[in-house]
Design a protein around this motif. Structure first.
Motif, mmCIF file in Angstrom:
data_model
loop_
_atom_site.group_PDB
_atom_site.id
_atom_site.type_symbol
_atom_site.label_atom_id
_atom_site.label_comp_id
_atom_site.label_asym_id
_atom_site.label_seq_id
_atom_site.Cartn_x
_atom_site.Cartn_y
_atom_site.Cartn_z
ATOM 1 N N ALA A 49 0.896 -1.164 0.000
ATOM 2 C CA ALA A 49 0.000 0.000 0.000
ATOM 3 C C ALA A 49 0.926 1.203 0.000
ATOM 4 C CB ALA A 49 -0.894 0.001 1.230
ATOM 5 N N TYR A 50 0.639 2.189 -0.849
ATOM 6 C CA TYR A 50 1.577 3.293 -1.085
ATOM 7 C C TYR A 50 0.775 4.514 -1.498
ATOM 8 C CZ TYR A 50 5.680 5.447 -3.495
ATOM 9 O OH TYR A 50 6.704 6.262 -3.927
ATOM 10 N N ARG A 51 0.888 5.588 -0.711
ATOM 11 C CA ARG A 51 0.178 6.802 -1.097
ATOM 12 C C ARG A 51 0.823 8.020 -0.445
ATOM 13 N NH1 ARG A 51 -5.557 6.202 0.110
ATOM 14 N NH2 ARG A 51 -5.383 4.620 -1.494
ATOM 15 N N ILE A 52 0.892 9.096 -1.198
ATOM 16 C CA ILE A 52 1.390 10.380 -0.715
ATOM 17 C C ILE A 52 0.200 11.200 -0.211
ATOM 18 C CG2 ILE A 52 2.505 12.556 -1.411
ATOM 19 C CD1 ILE A 52 4.067 10.860 -3.504
ATOM 20 N N GLY A 53 0.408 11.950 0.871
ATOM 21 C CA GLY A 53 -0.606 12.867 1.364
ATOM 22 C C GLY A 53 -1.708 12.231 2.170
ATOM 23 N N VAL A 54 -1.444 11.103 2.804
ATOM 24 C CA VAL A 54 -2.476 10.424 3.587
ATOM 25 C C VAL A 54 -2.535 11.031 4.991
ATOM 26 C CG1 VAL A 54 -3.263 8.211 4.527
ATOM 27 C CG2 VAL A 54 -2.094 8.282 2.318
ATOM 28 N N GLU A 55 -3.699 11.544 5.359
ATOM 29 C CA GLU A 55 -3.921 12.037 6.725
ATOM 30 C C GLU A 55 -3.871 10.853 7.688
ATOM 31 O OE1 GLU A 55 -4.241 15.163 7.643
ATOM 32 O OE2 GLU A 55 -4.564 16.157 5.723
ATOM 33 N N ILE A 56 -3.455 11.115 8.907
ATOM 34 C CA ILE A 56 -3.277 10.041 9.885
ATOM 35 C C ILE A 56 -4.560 9.223 10.074
ATOM 36 C CG2 ILE A 56 -3.757 11.458 11.924
ATOM 37 C CD1 ILE A 56 -1.490 9.890 13.345
#
Length: 176
Positions: A49-56
């Protein structure tokens, strides 16, 4: 850095022991969770799983993209203890901090280099990082240094954390 890997479709056995590793990012760096398993000298990577800009508060949904993530221990980057604490309270109670220290990056990469790594084709970010991860090149001489670049390494960091428990401590170049 990595020449010891291939891309291949494979199925994991039903009794596989999985290892999970997580790395944190936000604005320009991705948050990552990777699942792998070890069979002898082979390291199989089958989900990411890989994503930029993920809020906590959206990390649980991201990590749920990786099968079994709520059931197995996850070793996570210890630089963000508040993120680990949040995830422990929100469905990932077996998450633990990675043990970092002097030379842990270099030793972890060397440890990964000792495996024959097999990457499932759905793990596109893992493939990209294994392809692009490099040593620093001296700008003046164009000589490749022994220093690892600190970029395109978030899946690789996650892998280091995932297999951290398999490494034996090294003191003054001696394995304990």
């Amino acid at each position: 850095v990595f020449k010891n890997w291939t891309i291949d479709e494979f199925d994991s056995p039903s009794d596989a022991t999985y290892r999970y590793g997580a790395d944190w990012g936000f604005s320009v760096d991705p948050s990552v969770l990777v699942r792998c398993r070890v069979e002898g000298r082979k390291l199989f990577i089958d989900h990411e799983a890989y994503r930029i800009g993920v809020e906590i508060d959206h990390l649980p949904a991201l990590f749920d993209q990786v099968p079994g993530a709520r059931d197995w221990p996850i070793t996570a980057d210890s630089a963000r203890p508040e993120t680990i604490s949040y995830l422990q309270r929100n469905g990932f109670p077996r998450m633990q901090s990675a043990v970092k220290g002097a030379n842990s990056v270099k030793e972890g990469v060397i440890f990964l280099q000792n495996f024959d790594i097999v990457v499932h084709p759905r793990c596109t970010h893992t493939i990209d990082e294994l392809t692009d991860y490099a040593y620093v090149v001296d700008r003046m001489t164009q000589v490749v240094t022994p220093v690892l670049q600190d970029k395109t390494n978030h899946v690789i960091d996650s892998l280091r954390y995932a297999v951290e428990c398999l490494r034996q401590p090294v003191i003054d170049n001696w394995v304990i």
